[in-house]
Motif scaffolding. Structure first.
Motif, PDB file in Angstrom:
ATOM      1  N   LEU A 159       0.963  -0.985   0.391  1.00 22.00           N
ATOM      2  CA  LEU A 159      -0.412   0.095   0.190  1.00 22.00           C
ATOM      3  C   LEU A 159       1.288   1.461   0.309  1.00 22.00           C
ATOM      4  N   VAL A 160       0.392   2.385  -0.703  1.00 22.64           N
ATOM      5  CA  VAL A 160       1.162   3.396  -0.795  1.00 22.64           C
ATOM      6  C   VAL A 160       1.025   4.054   0.781  1.00 22.64           C
ATOM      7  N   PRO A 161       1.362   5.244   1.198  1.00 20.86           N
ATOM      8  CA  PRO A 161       0.707   6.129   2.039  1.00 20.86           C
ATOM      9  C   PRO A 161       0.241   6.929   1.353  1.00 20.86           C
ATOM     10  N   LEU A 162      -0.861   7.393   2.522  1.00 25.72           N
ATOM     11  CA  LEU A 162      -1.982   8.176   2.035  1.00 25.72           C
ATOM     12  C   LEU A 162      -1.071   9.588   1.470  1.00 25.72           C
ATOM     13  N   GLY A 163      -2.092  10.461   0.936  1.00 29.23           N
ATOM     14  CA  GLY A 163      -1.535  11.719   0.369  1.00 29.23           C
ATOM     15  C   GLY A 163      -0.570  11.687  -0.887  1.00 29.23           C
ATOM     16  N   GLY A 164      -1.188  12.675  -1.914  1.00 26.95           N
ATOM     17  CA  GLY A 164      -0.567  13.312  -2.949  1.00 26.95           C
ATOM     18  C   GLY A 164       0.659  13.043  -3.358  1.00 26.95           C
ATOM     19  N   GLY A 165       1.771  13.618  -2.597  1.00 25.53           N
ATOM     20  CA  GLY A 165       2.775  13.202  -2.870  1.00 25.53           C
ATOM     21  C   GLY A 165       3.251  11.722  -3.309  1.00 25.53           C
ATOM     22  N   SER A 166       2.318  10.578  -2.631  1.00 23.45           N
ATOM     23  CA  SER A 166       2.635   9.379  -2.807  1.00 23.45           C
ATOM     24  C   SER A 166       2.097   9.140  -4.095  1.00 23.45           C
ATOM     25  N   LEU A 167       0.994   9.064  -4.909  1.00 22.26           N
ATOM     26  CA  LEU A 167       0.364   9.477  -5.614  1.00 22.26           C
ATOM     27  C   LEU A 167       1.396   8.840  -7.298  1.00 22.26           C
ATOM     28  N   ILE A 168       2.626   9.206  -6.917  1.00 25.35           N
ATOM     29  CA  ILE A 168       3.703   8.974  -8.498  1.00 25.35           C
ATOM     30  C   ILE A 168       4.274   7.555  -8.377  1.00 25.35           C
ATOM     31  N   ASP A 169       4.131   6.770  -6.855  1.00 23.53           N
ATOM     32  CA  ASP A 169       4.422   5.138  -6.921  1.00 23.53           C
ATOM     33  C   ASP A 169       3.832   4.508  -6.911  1.00 23.53           C
ATOM     34  N   VAL A 170       2.316   4.988  -6.751  1.00 24.71           N
ATOM     35  CA  VAL A 170       0.999   4.334  -7.578  1.00 24.71           C
ATOM     36  C   VAL A 170       0.781   3.318  -9.476  1.00 24.71           C
ATOM     37  N   VAL A 171       1.056   1.861  -9.020  1.00 28.55           N
ATOM     38  CA  VAL A 171       1.411   1.081 -10.602  1.00 28.55           C
ATOM     39  C   VAL A 171      -0.020   0.196 -10.612  1.00 28.55           C
ATOM     40  N   ALA A 172      -0.794   0.097  -9.674  1.00 27.99           N
ATOM     41  CA  ALA A 172      -2.204  -0.503  -9.632  1.00 27.99           C
ATOM     42  C   ALA A 172      -2.944   0.088  -8.511  1.00 27.99           C
ATOM     43  N   VAL A 173      -4.271  -0.980  -8.945  1.00 24.42           N
ATOM     44  CA  VAL A 173      -5.640  -0.344  -7.937  1.00 24.42           C
ATOM     45  C   VAL A 173      -6.444  -1.207  -8.130  1.00 24.42           C
ATOM     46  N   ASP A 174      -6.742  -1.493  -6.683  1.00 20.75           N
ATOM     47  CA  ASP A 174      -7.503  -2.814  -6.252  1.00 20.75           C
ATOM     48  C   ASP A 174      -8.805  -3.306  -6.089  1.00 20.75           C
ATOM     49  N   ALA A 175      -9.502  -2.548  -6.508  1.00 19.49           N
ATOM     50  CA  ALA A 175     -11.421  -2.058  -5.859  1.00 19.49           C
ATOM     51  C   ALA A 175     -12.227  -3.176  -5.436  1.00 19.49           C
ATOM     52  N   THR A 176     -11.326  -4.589  -5.026  1.00 21.15           N
ATOM     53  CA  THR A 176     -12.105  -6.069  -4.774  1.00 21.15           C
ATOM     54  C   THR A 176     -13.018  -5.748  -3.655  1.00 21.15           C
ATOM     55  N   GLY A 177     -11.996  -5.045  -2.681  1.00 18.41           N
ATOM     56  CA  GLY A 177     -12.828  -4.622  -1.231  1.00 18.41           C
ATOM     57  C   GLY A 177     -13.231  -3.211  -1.403  1.00 18.41           C
ATOM     58  N   LEU A 178     -13.812  -2.813  -2.545  1.00 16.94           N
ATOM     59  CA  LEU A 178     -14.959  -1.236  -2.234  1.00 16.94           C
ATOM     60  C   LEU A 178     -15.719  -1.485  -1.662  1.00 16.94           C
TER      61      LEU A 178
END
Length: 371
Positions: A159-178
């Protein structure tokens, strides 16, 4: 005489209901037998919950995580009959809850706003109106959806940390638990800007400096918004970058992709919520206003949105504001027959700010006497 008093807040001095009360006092001095109805309005940002409560919604209070992880108490509104909930990003994730530093601009998040959405779902809401504005974060609404079960993952699957400064590190989004309830509820997001998610006119470049971001932080935040939009587009085929998606740090964008969400003009949404048209149908005169009536007001937001609606029905409009920088000729195009500022009555901005209610009452009295 039936008078409808429908002001926006006088930012920094009077809430919408307080401004309405001050105007009502001035109106009754001129028309002591008048039937006066107070119906405060908002553009969909700060003050939207207050307006909903003034219109009859019940007030709820939840403890949530603030934009930099400190707990805060956030107020929201709920109508048991219609099952409509009204929340604001400013209440849970507002800039007043965070010092405007570079560090905070990068780490601020919208998690608490997601907790309010969860509370609304728990209350049985079938429609959730989210007033966007006054936010501390530039996280594209990812924090809010993380509170509802979404996961943002880095290249290592962490999990990437909360906050906009961490969005650059996102490579995948998991929506299965939404939270599955999001699919069955209508989410309506009230905006008063049409800025895109990223780019020169986007959330980072236009609004993040107000939240403490320096030039390097702005560039990082914008790159993060671009990155997460690309990841989501590749995963879902949905373009998050719609008009208005830059509001509240890009908050609408992820909801466009992962919830049954629409982005709507804030004033129109609030006017519908409080049944402005119905109130106008029973009115002979409208009094409206806000803290500063200026060039931005002429776009039809807030008070001049009220004026336009009244003018269309042939109802005269009086404007009372903290200060007025537009001409009588410009206001006349919106059906305004008289306009007086508290600053003019008080003699100076400082005096008007020091006793805003008193001078708003006096300005209302003078405006009505001048008709």
């Amino acid at each position: 005489m039936r008078i409808l008093i429908a002001p926006d807040k006088f930012k920094g001095t009077l809430t919408g209901p307080e401004a309405a009360a001050a105007m009502a006092e001035g109106a009754l001095r001129v028309y002591p037998d008048a039937v006066v109805t107070a119906l405060p309005i908002a553009d969909g940002g700060e003050g939207t919950v207050e307006v909903a409560v003034a219109a009859g919604f019940s007030e709820r209070l939840n403890a949530v995580v603030g934009p930099i992880l400190k707990p805060v108490g956030a107020v929201w509104g709920f109508d048991e009959g219609s099952k409509v909930a009204v929340i604001e990003t400013a209440q849970a994730s507002g800039y007043l809850l965070s010092e405007p530093t570079v560090e905070n601009a990068l780490r601020a998040h919208s998690y608490g706003s997601g907790q309010l959405i969860a509370a609304a779902l728990d209350a049985g809401a079938t429609e959730i109106i989210i007033g966007l504005g006054g936010s501390a974060m530039t996280d594209a609404g990812t924090g809010a959806l993380r509170a509802l079960g979404l996961k943002l993952l880095d290249v290592h699957g962490n999990l990437v940390p909360l906050g906009g400064g961490s969005l650059i590190d996102v490579v995948a989004v998991d929506a299965t638990g939404l939270d599955s309830r999001l699919a069955a509820v209508k989410v309506r997001m009230a905006v008063d800007v049409d800025n895109p998610l990223y780019g020169a006119d986007g959330a980072a470049y236009v609004f993040a400096p107000q939240k403490g971001a320096d030039a390097d932080a702005v560039e990082l935040l914008d790159a993060g918004l671009r990155n997460v939009a690309s990841v989501v587009r590749e995963a879902t085929g949905i373009d998050m970058d719609v008009p208005g998606s830059g509001a509240a740090g890009g908050f609408p964008s992820m909801f466009v992709a992962y919830a049954n969400a629409s982005v709507e003009r804030g004033f129109d949404l609030v006017a519908s919520l409080i049944n402005l048209d119905n109130a106008l149908a029973q009115t002979d005169l409208v009094i409206t206003g806000e803290g500063s009536l200026d060039a931005q007001s002429l776009s039809g937001k807030g008070p001049l949105g009220v004026a336009d609606a009244a003018h269309a029905k042939g109802i005269p409009v009086v404007v009372v504001a903290g200060r007025i920088t537009v001409t009588p000729q410009e206001l006349a195009k919106h059906g305004v027959v008289a306009a007086v500022s508290a600053t003019d009555v008080a003699g100076s901005p400082e005096a008007a700010l020091a006793d805003a209610a008193r001078y708003t009452t006096r300005a209302t009295f003078e405006a009505l006497n001048g008709i």
